[in-house]
Design a protein around this motif. Structure first.
Motif, PDB file in Angstrom:
ATOM      1  N   GLN A   4      86.769 -36.897  44.415  1.00  0.00           N
ATOM      2  CA  GLN A   4      85.618 -37.398  45.183  1.00  0.00           C
ATOM      3  C   GLN A   4      85.505 -36.694  46.527  1.00  0.00           C
ATOM      4  N   GLN A   5      86.646 -36.401  47.157  1.00  0.00           N
ATOM      5  CA  GLN A   5      86.608 -35.655  48.423  1.00  0.00           C
ATOM      6  C   GLN A   5      86.044 -34.252  48.221  1.00  0.00           C
ATOM      7  N   GLU A   6      86.497 -33.584  47.170  1.00  0.00           N
ATOM      8  CA  GLU A   6      86.023 -32.229  46.897  1.00  0.00           C
ATOM      9  C   GLU A   6      84.539 -32.225  46.527  1.00  0.00           C
ATOM     10  N   MET A   7      84.114 -33.224  45.782  1.00  0.00           N
ATOM     11  CA  MET A   7      82.700 -33.339  45.439  1.00  0.00           C
ATOM     12  C   MET A   7      81.848 -33.538  46.689  1.00  0.00           C
ATOM     13  N   SER A   8      82.349 -34.365  47.612  1.00  0.00           N
ATOM     14  CA  SER A   8      81.635 -34.601  48.872  1.00  0.00           C
ATOM     15  C   SER A   8      81.511 -33.305  49.669  1.00  0.00           C
ATOM     16  N   THR A   9      82.581 -32.502  49.657  1.00  0.00           N
ATOM     17  CA  THR A   9      82.550 -31.221  50.355  1.00  0.00           C
ATOM     18  C   THR A   9      81.511 -30.292  49.742  1.00  0.00           C
ATOM     19  N   THR A  10      81.477 -30.239  48.402  1.00  0.00           N
ATOM     20  CA  THR A  10      80.502 -29.393  47.709  1.00  0.00           C
ATOM     21  C   THR A  10      79.070 -29.835  48.028  1.00  0.00           C
ATOM     22  N   THR A  11      78.839 -31.140  47.972  1.00  0.00           N
ATOM     23  CA  THR A  11      77.501 -31.673  48.255  1.00  0.00           C
ATOM     24  C   THR A  11      77.068 -31.349  49.688  1.00  0.00           C
ATOM     25  N   SER A  12      77.996 -31.503  50.648  1.00  0.00           N
ATOM     26  CA  SER A  12      77.681 -31.197  52.048  1.00  0.00           C
ATOM     27  C   SER A  12      77.391 -29.723  52.232  1.00  0.00           C
TER      28      SER A  12
END
Length: 312
Positions: free
Chosen positions: A289-297
């Motif tokens: 979820q952290q990595e997904m948030s980084t990708t989305t940002s």
């Protein structure tokens, strides 16, 4: 009444001998004697009722019957070996078995996975990348990451992100693409993905562009192949934006049109709802979820800077 199946020893001896075209080389690989390999193959031939190999001076060759038998059994043997390794991995305390698609594994997960391994150096990690018809998950493994519309019953589901579609190509192809001709549907530099044949239809409808028929361009089996072909300059492909975030940032792929179209699908993480979470599964989901948030940002920032279409 079905006949008893041949022994696994006979099947492995047959497979190795067929692949190496030698009983002695098969014996070395399986840590057996050549006589033992020959005996196992002979037992299998007796069970089959015909010769599987033609014995020659220094090597062996498959007969027609042997080639047929190999074609029918080699995948099954590999699946048995894979099943054994999967179950063996699941039995370890720090084991994590992740099932996902080839595209998600190669384009998103593997480039980031080293950071999870650094956080959990004792983890025994198995990643299985298989095509999953309709996003199915058979429950074998700890988690599955797949695409769909939250249609799974009997599983805990966590939406990772929505799938937005964009039209991309290599910088060279993008530079020489006549946007007017492209918008009119007059180009053969099109890549279709067999596993997602509706992508062009969805994107064209959302972008107000004439639809490209399947008789135009190149058809490849899955998105991983299509994205790779686009990077090599084979044409324009409709891509899942988050899957190619790295390629967009690095400039390996660029957008040929500014339209970003919602597909109505998403990427989901699935867990069997009857199974208690292991600590390593908790850690993996938190990391994911952290990595997904980084990708989305990263993608939002890129769009905010206007870095969405190729330069003239």
């Amino acid at each position: 009444m079905p006949q008893p199946l041949p022994s696994l020893a006979s099947l492995r001896s047959f497979e190795a001998s067929a692949r190496l075209e030698s009983f002695s080389k098969a014996a070395q690989e399986l840590n057996l004697t050549q006589a033992a390999i020959s005996q196992q193959v002979r037992l299998l031939e007796d069970r089959v009722g015909g010769e599987l190999f033609r014995r020659e001076a220094r090597h062996v060759k498959l007969t027609e019957l042997g080639r047929l038998y190999r074609s029918l059994t080699v995948d099954a043997l590999r699946e048995m070996e894979s099943a054994f390794e999967t179950v063996r991995a699941l039995a370890r305390p720090d084991a994590l078995v992740v099932k996902t698609t080839p595209t998600f594994a190669s384009y998103w997960l593997l480039p980031r996975l080293s950071s999870f391994q650094r956080a959990w150096p004792s983890a025994s990690l198995t990643v299985t990348a298989v095509e999953q018809p309709g996003g199915q998950f058979d429950g074998v493994g700890d988690v599955s990451i797949t695409t769909g519309q939250d249609q799974w019953h009997g599983y805990l589901t966590t939406k990772l992100f929505d799938i937005d579609l964009i039209a991309v190509a290599s910088p060279e192809v993008a530079r020489r693409t006549d946007l007017g001709r492209f918008l009119a549907g007059n180009t053969d530099m099109i890549i279709h993905t067999m596993r997602r044949l509706d992508d062009w239809t969805l994107w064209c409808a959302g972008a107000g562009v004439p639809n490209f028929q399947l008789d135009r361009g190149t058809i490849l089996f899955n998105s991983a192949l299509s994205y790779g072909a686009a990077e090599k300059g084979m044409g324009i492909v409709i891509a899942e934006e988050a899957m190619i975030a790295d390629q967009l940032v690095e400039g390996a792929l660029v957008e040929v049109h500014s339209a970003r179209v919602a597909s109505g699908r998403g990427y989901y993480l699935l867990e069997p709802d009857h199974r208690a979470r292991k600590p390593i599964v908790n850690a993996f989901i938190h990391w994911l979820q952290q990595e997904m948030s980084t990708t989305t940002s990263l993608l939002s920032e890129r769009r905010g800077l206007g870095m969405t279409t190729s330069p003239d």
